[in-house]
Scaffold this motif. Structure first.
Motif, PDB file in Angstrom:
ATOM      1  N   ALA A 171       0.870  -1.105   0.015  1.00 22.93           N
ATOM      2  CA  ALA A 171      -0.149  -0.012   0.086  1.00 22.93           C
ATOM      3  C   ALA A 171       1.006   1.326   0.029  1.00 22.93           C
ATOM      4  O   ALA A 171       0.307   2.335  -0.772  1.00 22.93           O
ATOM      5  N   ARG A 172       1.934   1.446   0.796  1.00 20.08           N
ATOM      6  CA  ARG A 172       2.833   2.136   0.910  1.00 20.08           C
ATOM      7  C   ARG A 172       3.595   2.514  -0.507  1.00 20.08           C
ATOM      8  O   ARG A 172       3.721   3.550  -0.971  1.00 20.08           O
ATOM      9  N   ALA A 173       4.021   1.339  -1.162  1.00 16.46           N
ATOM     10  CA  ALA A 173       4.851   1.477  -2.401  1.00 16.46           C
ATOM     11  C   ALA A 173       3.981   2.093  -3.354  1.00 16.46           C
ATOM     12  O   ALA A 173       4.527   2.947  -4.396  1.00 16.46           O
ATOM     13  N   ILE A 174       2.802   1.965  -3.491  1.00 24.34           N
ATOM     14  CA  ILE A 174       1.874   2.589  -4.757  1.00 24.34           C
ATOM     15  C   ILE A 174       1.168   3.824  -4.301  1.00 24.34           C
ATOM     16  O   ILE A 174       0.473   4.239  -5.124  1.00 24.34           O
ATOM     17  N   GLY A 175       1.425   4.196  -3.165  1.00 21.65           N
ATOM     18  CA  GLY A 175       0.601   5.412  -2.469  1.00 21.65           C
ATOM     19  C   GLY A 175      -0.760   5.319  -2.614  1.00 21.65           C
ATOM     20  O   GLY A 175      -1.659   6.237  -2.861  1.00 21.65           O
ATOM     21  N   ALA A 176      -1.355   4.082  -2.294  1.00 22.50           N
ATOM     22  CA  ALA A 176      -2.760   3.714  -2.152  1.00 22.50           C
ATOM     23  C   ALA A 176      -3.496   4.767  -1.525  1.00 22.50           C
ATOM     24  O   ALA A 176      -3.540   5.168  -0.079  1.00 22.50           O
ATOM     25  N   ARG A 177      -4.614   5.240  -2.262  1.00 22.34           N
ATOM     26  CA  ARG A 177      -5.676   6.223  -1.625  1.00 22.34           C
ATOM     27  C   ARG A 177      -6.766   5.582  -1.582  1.00 22.34           C
ATOM     28  O   ARG A 177      -7.737   6.100  -0.982  1.00 22.34           O
ATOM     29  N   ALA A 178      -7.151   4.856  -2.588  1.00 18.22           N
ATOM     30  CA  ALA A 178      -8.726   4.200  -2.583  1.00 18.22           C
ATOM     31  C   ALA A 178      -8.380   2.617  -2.600  1.00 18.22           C
ATOM     32  O   ALA A 178      -7.973   2.350  -3.609  1.00 18.22           O
ATOM     33  N   VAL A 179      -8.796   1.976  -1.720  1.00 23.27           N
ATOM     34  CA  VAL A 179      -8.654   0.605  -1.530  1.00 23.27           C
ATOM     35  C   VAL A 179      -9.967  -0.033  -1.239  1.00 23.27           C
ATOM     36  O   VAL A 179     -10.845   0.374  -0.382  1.00 23.27           O
ATOM     37  N   VAL A 180     -10.125  -1.457  -1.870  1.00 22.66           N
ATOM     38  CA  VAL A 180     -11.305  -2.127  -1.756  1.00 22.66           C
ATOM     39  C   VAL A 180     -10.804  -3.472  -1.269  1.00 22.66           C
ATOM     40  O   VAL A 180     -10.013  -4.076  -1.496  1.00 22.66           O
ATOM     41  N   GLU A 181     -11.430  -3.798   0.084  1.00 25.64           N
ATOM     42  CA  GLU A 181     -11.143  -5.059   0.836  1.00 25.64           C
ATOM     43  C   GLU A 181     -12.453  -5.937   0.799  1.00 25.64           C
ATOM     44  O   GLU A 181     -13.641  -5.416   1.321  1.00 25.64           O
ATOM     45  N   ILE A 182     -12.259  -7.153   0.262  1.00 28.06           N
ATOM     46  CA  ILE A 182     -13.399  -8.281   0.049  1.00 28.06           C
ATOM     47  C   ILE A 182     -13.166  -9.296   0.853  1.00 28.06           C
ATOM     48  O   ILE A 182     -12.322 -10.053   1.246  1.00 28.06           O
ATOM     49  N   GLY A 183     -13.910  -8.836   2.292  1.00 26.56           N
ATOM     50  CA  GLY A 183     -13.590  -9.887   3.605  1.00 26.56           C
ATOM     51  C   GLY A 183     -13.050  -8.810   4.574  1.00 26.56           C
ATOM     52  O   GLY A 183     -11.842  -8.636   4.924  1.00 26.56           O
ATOM     53  N   SER A 184     -13.974  -8.307   5.234  1.00 27.38           N
ATOM     54  CA  SER A 184     -13.422  -7.287   6.381  1.00 27.38           C
ATOM     55  C   SER A 184     -12.694  -7.889   7.568  1.00 27.38           C
ATOM     56  O   SER A 184     -11.717  -7.371   8.195  1.00 27.38           O
ATOM     57  N   THR A 207     -12.647   0.859   1.286  1.00 22.32           N
ATOM     58  CA  THR A 207     -14.103   0.321   1.404  1.00 22.32           C
ATOM     59  C   THR A 207     -13.893  -1.089   1.435  1.00 22.32           C
ATOM     60  O   THR A 207     -13.398  -1.877   0.816  1.00 22.32           O
ATOM     61  N   SER A 208     -14.534  -1.597   2.515  1.00 23.60           N
ATOM     62  CA  SER A 208     -14.470  -2.810   3.355  1.00 23.60           C
ATOM     63  C   SER A 208     -15.899  -3.596   3.024  1.00 23.60           C
ATOM     64  O   SER A 208     -16.593  -3.200   3.726  1.00 23.60           O
ATOM     65  N   VAL A 209     -16.014  -4.674   2.451  1.00 22.38           N
ATOM     66  CA  VAL A 209     -17.624  -5.556   2.466  1.00 22.38           C
ATOM     67  C   VAL A 209     -17.169  -6.711   2.948  1.00 22.38           C
ATOM     68  O   VAL A 209     -16.356  -7.578   2.954  1.00 22.38           O
ATOM     69  N   ASP A 210     -18.200  -7.062   3.743  1.00 21.28           N
ATOM     70  CA  ASP A 210     -18.346  -8.406   4.509  1.00 21.28           C
ATOM     71  C   ASP A 210     -19.809  -8.454   4.882  1.00 21.28           C
ATOM     72  O   ASP A 210     -20.848  -7.811   5.022  1.00 21.28           O
ATOM     73  N   GLY A 254     -21.945  -8.560   9.999  1.00 20.89           N
ATOM     74  CA  GLY A 254     -22.127  -7.298  10.528  1.00 20.89           C
ATOM     75  C   GLY A 254     -21.234  -7.406  11.973  1.00 20.89           C
ATOM     76  O   GLY A 254     -20.590  -6.106  12.329  1.00 20.89           O
ATOM     77  N   GLU A 255     -21.337  -8.306  12.657  1.00 18.27           N
ATOM     78  CA  GLU A 255     -20.505  -8.367  13.897  1.00 18.27           C
ATOM     79  C   GLU A 255     -19.100  -8.444  13.808  1.00 18.27           C
ATOM     80  O   GLU A 255     -18.179  -7.646  14.480  1.00 18.27           O
ATOM     81  N   ARG A 291     -14.368   9.033   8.612  1.00 20.57           N
ATOM     82  CA  ARG A 291     -14.704   9.467   7.202  1.00 20.57           C
ATOM     83  C   ARG A 291     -13.596   8.869   6.069  1.00 20.57           C
ATOM     84  O   ARG A 291     -13.660   8.751   4.888  1.00 20.57           O
ATOM     85  N   ARG A 292     -12.792   7.847   6.980  1.00 26.88           N
ATOM     86  CA  ARG A 292     -11.435   7.349   6.011  1.00 26.88           C
ATOM     87  C   ARG A 292     -12.118   5.754   5.741  1.00 26.88           C
ATOM     88  O   ARG A 292     -11.137   5.191   4.884  1.00 26.88           O
ATOM     89  N   PHE A 293     -12.920   5.433   6.182  1.00 24.52           N
ATOM     90  CA  PHE A 293     -13.566   3.989   5.678  1.00 24.52           C
ATOM     91  C   PHE A 293     -15.079   3.784   5.638  1.00 24.52           C
ATOM     92  O   PHE A 293     -15.927   4.616   6.106  1.00 24.52           O
ATOM     93  N   ARG A 294     -15.459   2.819   4.736  1.00 25.16           N
ATOM     94  CA  ARG A 294     -17.021   2.523   4.513  1.00 25.16           C
ATOM     95  C   ARG A 294     -16.843   0.959   4.756  1.00 25.16           C
ATOM     96  O   ARG A 294     -16.231   0.354   4.018  1.00 25.16           O
ATOM     97  N   LEU A 295     -17.826   0.898   5.758  1.00 25.84           N
ATOM     98  CA  LEU A 295     -17.772  -0.647   6.030  1.00 25.84           C
ATOM     99  C   LEU A 295     -19.292  -1.072   5.528  1.00 25.84           C
ATOM    100  O   LEU A 295     -20.420  -0.616   5.903  1.00 25.84           O
ATOM    101  N   ILE A 296     -19.215  -1.731   4.357  1.00 24.54           N
ATOM    102  CA  ILE A 296     -20.426  -1.864   3.910  1.00 24.54           C
ATOM    103  C   ILE A 296     -20.818  -3.598   4.078  1.00 24.54           C
ATOM    104  O   ILE A 296     -20.070  -4.425   3.686  1.00 24.54           O
ATOM    105  N   GLN A 297     -22.116  -3.823   4.760  1.00 22.82           N
ATOM    106  CA  GLN A 297     -22.565  -5.046   5.175  1.00 22.82           C
ATOM    107  C   GLN A 297     -23.293  -5.792   3.969  1.00 22.82           C
ATOM    108  O   GLN A 297     -24.226  -4.885   3.601  1.00 22.82           O
ATOM    109  N   GLY A 298     -22.980  -6.833   3.571  1.00 21.64           N
ATOM    110  CA  GLY A 298     -23.577  -7.450   2.497  1.00 21.64           C
ATOM    111  C   GLY A 298     -22.862  -8.406   1.565  1.00 21.64           C
ATOM    112  O   GLY A 298     -21.434  -8.617   1.857  1.00 21.64           O
ATOM    113  N   GLU A 299     -23.435  -9.209   0.438  1.00 21.96           N
ATOM    114  CA  GLU A 299     -22.720  -9.907  -0.137  1.00 21.96           C
ATOM    115  C   GLU A 299     -21.833  -9.305  -1.170  1.00 21.96           C
ATOM    116  O   GLU A 299     -22.137  -8.354  -1.935  1.00 21.96           O
TER     117      GLU A 299
END
Length: 236
Positions: free
Chosen positions: A68-81, A101-104, A107-108, A125-133
């Motif tokens: 993440a540091r090497a590519i200067g990541a500013r927008a990241v998606v995580e599939i599986g929080s 943006t993290s999807v799982d 919800g717990e 403001r730096r993360f979106r936790l989205i519950q769903g498939e």
């Protein structure tokens, strides 16, 4: 005899790798434990154990931070929080204004991830936790808008996650797939379990396709790293 013109045929003629040159168990453990882990990550890892889920390994988490540091990541998606182990690793390497943006489906689990992020001062403001498939949520995210996509969820859906990730990544963006070796099962041609077969097929499709420049790294339970090639449209 002259070398074949077909690169695949040339690769097939290469001698197999000598397994004796692979790292010994002690070296693997040394590498896994090389980078220290924060108290917040240790707490999130303990919470994962309580839920009976397996987060990225310590070595894999350290590599996520470096990538993440090497590519200067500013927008990241995580599939599986999960409980926030991988999210903390990503935040440690992302740009100060980066958004995760993290999807799982659980919800717990995400509630615990939120606590983990708050414990190190990551503002909401730096993360979106989205519950769903994931396969319902991911198609709603913007094409080519993300620097990094981490896949660490249902193994039976890895191929579909990869297709979505390629669409989401900008040219030069990075795909990371955890559990790419799946407890040594992927490398065993005799293993015909559904999860093993589908992971193996997803990896081979990446290797044989032209959308990603890929490498399989034997850290943790295996990480597949793929860089989105410029000028190659995603296969829809």
């Amino acid at each position: 005899m002259s070398a074949p013109d077909d690169p695949a045929a040339a690769a097939a003629q290469q001698a197999p790798t000598d397994a004796g040159r692979a790292p010994k168990p002690a070296s693997w453990v040394y590498a896994e434990d090389f980078a220290p882990e924060s108290a917040a990550a240790l707490a999130a890892r303990a919470a994962a154990a309580d839920f009976g889920i397996a987060p990225v390994s310590r070595g894999a988490a350290a590599l996520l931070t470096v990538l993440a540091r090497a590519i200067g990541a500013r927008a990241v998606v995580e599939i599986g929080s999960g409980t926030g182990v991988s999210g903390l690793a990503l935040f440690a390497g992302m740009a100060p204004d980066g958004i995760l943006t993290s999807v799982d489906i659980e919800g717990e689990h995400q509630a615990r991830a939120r606590e983990a992020f708050g414990s190190v001062g990551v503002p909401d403001r730096r993360f979106r936790l989205i519950q769903g498939e994931a396969l319902t949520v991911l198609p709603k995210l913007s094409d080519g808008a993300y620097d990094l996509v981490l896949v660490d969820a249902d193994k039976l859906e890895y191929a579909e996650y990869v297709a979505q990730a390629v669409r989401l990544l900008r040219p030069g963006g990075l795909l990371v797939i955890d559990n790419a070796l799946w407890h040594d099962r992927v490398a065993d041609p005799r293993n015909s379990e559904d999860e093993t077969i589908l992971i193996r097929e997803a990896l081979e499709a990446i290797r044989d396709g032209d959308e990603l420049l890929a490498s399989l790294v034997p850290v943790g339970d295996g990480l597949l790293l793929g860089v989105r090639r410029p000028g190659v449209p995603a296969d829809r």
